[in-house]
Design an enzyme around this catalytic site. Structure first.
Site, PDB file in Angstrom:
ATOM      1  N   GLY A  51       4.799   1.227   0.418  1.00 41.53           N
ATOM      2  CA  GLY A  51       5.741   1.027  -0.952  1.00 41.53           C
ATOM      3  C   GLY A  51       5.638  -0.540  -1.304  1.00 41.53           C
ATOM      4  N   GLY A  99      -2.775  -2.567  -7.757  1.00 44.43           N
ATOM      5  CA  GLY A  99      -1.935  -3.493  -7.592  1.00 44.43           C
ATOM      6  C   GLY A  99      -1.824  -4.463  -9.149  1.00 44.43           C
ATOM      7  N   ASP A 100      -2.803  -4.368  -9.963  1.00 47.66           N
ATOM      8  CA  ASP A 100      -2.937  -4.833 -11.209  1.00 47.66           C
ATOM      9  C   ASP A 100      -1.603  -4.259 -12.128  1.00 47.66           C
ATOM     10  OD1 ASP A 100      -4.874  -6.522 -10.199  1.00 47.66           O
ATOM     11  OD2 ASP A 100      -6.358  -5.078 -10.817  1.00 47.66           O
ATOM     12  N   GLY A 149       0.905  -1.153   0.036  1.00 41.72           N
ATOM     13  CA  GLY A 149      -0.125  -0.075  -0.026  1.00 41.72           C
ATOM     14  C   GLY A 149       0.594   1.374   0.017  1.00 41.72           C
ATOM     15  N   ALA A 150       0.472   2.219   0.678  1.00 44.06           N
ATOM     16  CA  ALA A 150       1.306   3.583   0.974  1.00 44.06           C
ATOM     17  C   ALA A 150       2.376   3.216   1.406  1.00 44.06           C
ATOM     18  CB  ALA A 150       0.483   4.407   1.773  1.00 44.06           C
TER      19      ALA A 150
END
Length: 317
Positions: A228, A254-255, A225-226
């Site tokens: 890294g 994420g894709d 996520g935020a």
């Protein structure tokens, strides 16, 4: 290079942007978009946006399936559709101004044994026809497919001499590890779920990724996520990060990261840098829009083998 994607449970994704999400109220959306959905579908869209060839293999059912095909072909994505009896699902995302996304995912159709086999055969045929370098299998399994379905697909793809990336979770991921997928891409929550313990630091995530490698995965690309992204593979352990000025939507980020990783070579720090650049660009775009080369701020990406093991993780729930 051709990347073939497999999305066993694709969707039409409808996104509404609202001033605020008030439970029980009548809300007026500022925007309303319908886009092709499903993790593998998004990988194909991001791969195409990066200038590479791609083929999307997916089951299609009902008028929703035909609309999904039309949307993908309108984006110049080659579609290898398998006709199924049940209707393709429709998912709804509600996006608030600061980027918070509330998503309602429909269950999707139940696939029969024959439909499952047709989907596997389509993967084999299309991978051979287009000389695919990678097959990316992504998302949840629809009703009717056993948890071992991805494991069987990984084995078939490897027998054909093609590398495979797997982005799924839970029992389907655990079952597939024994077949040694070339890369798996969990997020922090999915990584914690797989090793059955909370992950509080980047170091905890590294240990969990190493356990997935010991269970069979050749490489682990973990979205934190935020905080890294983390890569643990045969070349080493690396941590990547990029600043984000404003989060507009996390749908498909994420894709996009997985697509960037494959486009960047599929191993090592350069591939991680490409994954981070794609993910950071995606969260700054509306809906599930995939980044184009001009959206990438590659100079802002930091990748290091000096992993900040003690750094706390925020996005684990």
């Amino acid at each position: 290079m051709t990347v073939l994607t497999v999305t066993p449970n694709p969707s039409l994704d409808r996104t509404y942007e609202v001033p605020a999400l008030d439970r029980g109220a009548v809300l007026r959306a500022d925007t309303d978009r319908v886009e092709p959905g499903g993790k593998g579908v998004n990988v194909s869209r991001a791969v195409y946006a990066a200038g590479l060839r791609t083929v999307a293999v997916l089951p299609l059912g009902g008028p929703e399936g035909e609309q999904l095909r039309a949307l993908l072909e309108g984006e110049n994505i080659r579609v290898a559709g398998v006709r199924v009896a049940g209707a393709t699902r429709v998912n709804v995302s509600v996006v608030e101004p600061e980027g918070t996304v509330t998503k309602l995912n429909a269950p999707g159709p139940e696939l029969t044994r024959d439909e499952s086999e047709e989907l596997l055969e389509a993967v084999r045929d299309e991978a051979a026809r287009h000389a695919a370098r990678w097959v990316a299998c992504c998302g949840s399994l629809p009703r009717g497919l056993p948890k071992q379905w991805y494991a069987g697909l990984v084995a078939r793809v490897h027998r054909a001499g093609v590398r495979i990336a797997l982005d799924t979770s839970g029992p389907a991921l655990r079952a597939a590890l024994a077949e040694r997928p070339d890369i798996v891409k969990p997020n922090a929550l999915e990584l914690a779920e797989t090793v059955e313990r909370p992950l509080l630091t980047v170091g905890d995530a590294v240990k969990a990724a190493e356990e997935l490698r010991q269970s069979g995965a050749r490489g682990v690309l973990a979205s934190l996520g935020a905080d890294g992204q983390l890569l643990v593979d045969a070349t080493g352990t690396y941590f990547g990060h990029a600043p984000v000025t404003a989060v507009r939507s996390t749908v498909g980020a994420g894709d996009a990261s997985l697509a960037g990783f494959l486009a960047g070579g599929g191993a090592g720090p350069d591939a991680l840098a490409a994954a981070v650049a794609h993910g950071a660009a995606a969260v700054q775009l509306p809906g599930s829009q995939m980044p184009r080369p001009e959206d990438l701020l590659t100079s802002a990406v930091t990748v290091t083998s000096d992993v900040p093991l003690d750094r706390p993780l925020r996005d684990t729930t």
